[in-house]
Every structure is written in structure tokens, then in C-alpha cells.
Design an enzyme around this catalytic site. Structure first.
Site, short mmCIF file in Angstrom:
data_model
loop_
_atom_site.label_atom_id
_atom_site.label_comp_id
_atom_site.label_asym_id
_atom_site.label_seq_id
_atom_site.Cartn_x
_atom_site.Cartn_y
_atom_site.Cartn_z
N HIS A 129 -0.40 0.54 3.52
CA HIS A 129 -1.36 -0.16 2.66
C HIS A 129 -2.61 0.72 2.58
CE1 HIS A 129 -3.21 -3.71 0.73
NE2 HIS A 129 -4.32 -3.21 1.27
N CYS A 130 -2.96 1.09 1.35
CA CYS A 130 -4.09 1.99 1.12
C CYS A 130 -5.32 1.19 0.69
CB CYS A 130 -3.74 3.03 0.06
SG CYS A 130 -5.08 4.19 -0.28
N PRO A 131 -6.40 1.22 1.47
CA PRO A 131 -7.60 0.47 1.07
C PRO A 131 -8.29 1.08 -0.15
CG PRO A 131 -8.04 1.77 3.04
CD PRO A 131 -6.57 1.88 2.78
#
Length: 353
Positions: free
Chosen positions: A69-71
Site C-alpha cells: 500500500h503506497c501512501p
């Protein structure tokens, strides 16, 4: 050319953000009911986890071929947007390298035109150019400082994002994700720990880097397959990886240790009242913390020197309740006399993984 870099970077960035990774359909189950025994069941999505899929706490969905999961894109990197995300990681450093070249040549040219040599000194006059009295763009001290600052940002972005691109290309060329690389390492660790004769072979690596590359990058921009069924190498089948995940999950339950909370913990990231070492050694991870009340039971699966990770034992867990998992200070708990799984005395703390 710089505008072209900008357009391509933004296009791939927003594609990775808005196209998304692709989610396992709610209520999904394999076509053959007997295959369900090889899969994990997600209580949140009310469906089985398809091969290579994982549940994301932030997206609250099971993501197909989840990498992480890439912020920065506020989304997961997975099956549908892996190519766009990787292209963004490639184009951003290339654009920054081009911008760095422009900044360096601009500052060199402007300083060279403003420098004057004397018999005993060298002076730089930032007010005006000596050789070009009519500059196209005014370049004073503030412009020089802004250019120097922008050069630093461009070089920093080139290094940081470029390293991420190299990491992504390594996993793509082996047809893995970051999570699957971790699963493979745990499989080797499990085999060494129990000294079994089995050999774990990663099923999705075709053995050809070019074929692995083509599964992610296509001319149409749409990755191969449907995100649920994947081609596997000889000697493996569709559920080789999920079977290994089930073995690791069972192994984690065997190695887990039951603890009882002896102090209250509010669940904050850096607690001020649990000691200086606990405050400064808080885990640098996006994994959550769990609040504890005195007397709560926790099943710990791994830990650090001053922190532990585990799942709170709830009365409603067996009835499909929400699982509470996360980090908590080691100072707040003490080991129970009996092991959580076998209900037998524990001779010593089990090995942390």
C-alpha cells in the site's frame, strides 16, 4: 522536453492512483468447492482470498497480486496498476536528471557571466551580467538560491525514487511481489527451523525474465490474465503458494505465546509513560497499535526488544468478530504460565520470527 517528462510522469501517477490495483470480487470462491481447503477466508470481504491476493487494512478490500500500500498514491500497488506505478518510478528520476542538468548549466552560465578577475581577488556580482547586459531572464541572488534548492530536491528525488524503481524491477523480473518475497523467505526459515526435507519452489516465476516482464508490461497497458488465475511453472500448481501460507499460519499459531496485560496502554504510537526506551524504539511501520486494559489476553506472534506484535483474544472472535492485531509495549504484559495453543507449561519464550 521537460514538459513531456511532466506529462508522462503525471499520467502514470494518476493512472496508478485512480485505476487502482484491482480487488477480488466480494463473495468470491473457487469454481471447485474442494479447492477452498487450499485458501484463506477473509471475514471482512466475506470471500476466499484468491492466489496472490492479500487483504489491505487501508483499502479494506482483498487486493489482487498486492505488492504494497503506497501512501503517495493513496492506493495499493497491485495487479492492474503495477505497470503504471513502476513507469512513474522510472520517469520521475529521468525527469529530475534532466531538470538537474538545466539547473547546473543555468547556474554555471550565469555565474561565469558575472565573475570578474582582479590581480589579487575574484569577485562575483549577482546584480547584472558583465558580458550580457540584457539577460532574457533576470538572475539575481534569490534566483540563484532557488535554483540551488531545486537542484537539491531534484537530486534527492532521483536517488530516492530511483532506488524504489530498482527494487520494483527486481521483483517484477522474478514475477514476485514484495509480500511474496517475504513469504518465500519465511518458507525457507520454516524449513530450516523444522529441518524438513521439503523444498519450496516459487510457483509463478516462469524462469525467463522477459516472460516475467511481459506479464506486467504490455503494449495495451492491460496486464495479462484476470488477476485470479496465474500460469505456474512445472512441478507446481495454482495453490502451491497458498498452501505454504497456510503452513506458515499454522506454524505461527504453534509458536505464538499467550501474554496477559498488567498495565493499561492507550494505543498511542509513542507512549510517554512506558519508559524512554519504549518511546524511542517504537516500530517504524504502518502496522497499528492495539489498546490494552489490565487483564486482557494477547496472543503474541513476534516481537522486538521493547515491543511485541500480537492479537487480542476476544470472546467474540470465534463468532466472527473483528480481530484486533497490532503492536504493544512489552513492559505492559507478562507471559502467562500456560501456552495459548497447547495449554501446557512453557519452558521458555518461543523464538521470535
Amino acid at each position: 522536453m521537460l514538459l513531456n517528462w511532466t506529462v508522462m510522469i503525471l499520467y502514470n501517477y494518476f493512472s496508478a492512483m485512480f485505476v487502482g490495483p484491482g480487488y477480488v470480487p466480494l463473495g468470491w470462491a473457487p469454481e471447485k468447492s474442494q479447492d477452498c481447503m487450499y485458501l484463506q477466508y477473509c471475514k471482512v470481504c466475506q470471500s476466499y482470498k484468491a492466489p496472490r491476493s492479500h487483504h489491505c487494512r487501508k483499502c479494506n478490500r482483498c487486493v489482487m497480486k498486492m505488492d504494497h500500500h503506497c501512501p503517495w498514491i493513496n492506493n495499493c500497488c497491485g495487479y492492474q496498476n503495477h505497470a503504471s506505478f513502476t513507469l512513474f518510478l522510472l520517469l520521475a528520476p529521468l525527469g529530475c536528471i534532466h531538470a538537474s542538468f538545466i539547473f547546473v548549466m543555468t547556474m554555471y552560465t550565469q555565474l561565469y557571466n558575472r565573475i570578474s578577475f582582479g590581480w589579487s581577488s575574484v569577485k562575483i556580482d549577482m546584480s547584472a551580467a558583465k558580458r550580457d547586459p540584457r539577460p532574457i531572464i533576470p538572475f539575481g541572488l534569490s534566483a540563484f538560491a532557488a535554483s540551488l534548492f531545486a537542484l537539491g530536491l531534484a537530486l534527492g528525488t532521483t536517488i530516492a525514487v530511483g532506488m524504489l524503481f530498482i527494487i520494483q524491477m527486481k521483483v517484477i523480473l522474478t514475477n514476485k511481489t514484495s509480500i511474496e518475497s517475504w513469504i518465500e523467505e519465511k518458507a525457507k526459515d520454516r524449513i530450516r527451523y523444522y529441518q524438513t526435507d521439503e523444498t519450496f519452489i516459487f510457483p509463478y516465476d516462469t524462469g525467463s525474465k522477459w516472460k516475467n516482464f511481459k506479464q506486467v508490461f504490455t503494449w495495451s497497458g492491460i496486464p495479462e490474465g484476470d488477476g485470479l488465475d496465474w500460469p505456474v511453472r512445472d512441478g507446481c500448481h495454482q495453490y502451491s503458494l497458498t498452501i505454504e501460507q497456510l503452513k506458515q499460519k499454522a506454524d505461527k499459531r504453534v509458536r505464538s505465546v499467550r501474554y496477559r496485560a498488567v498495565e493499561d496502554y492507550s494505543g498511542v504510537c509513542c507512549p510517554m509513560t512506558k519508559g524512554v526506551k519504549t518511546f524511542f524504539t517504537t516500530p517504524c511501520t504502518e502496522e497499528p497499535r492495539i489498546a490494552l486494559s489490565k487483564g486482557d489476553l494477547i496472543l503474541a506472534t513476534r516481537g522486538l526488544k521493547h515491543w511485541m506484535y500480537g492479537e487480542k483474544i476476544l470472546d467474540s472472535a470465534a463468532d466472527g468478530g473483528i480481530r484486533e492485531r497490532g503492536w504493544f509495549p512489552r513492559k505492559c504484559v507478562e507471559k502467562c504460565q500456560y501456552d495459548s495453543e497447547t495449554d501446557q507449561p512453557v519452558d521458555g519464550e518461543k523464538k521470535n520470527r
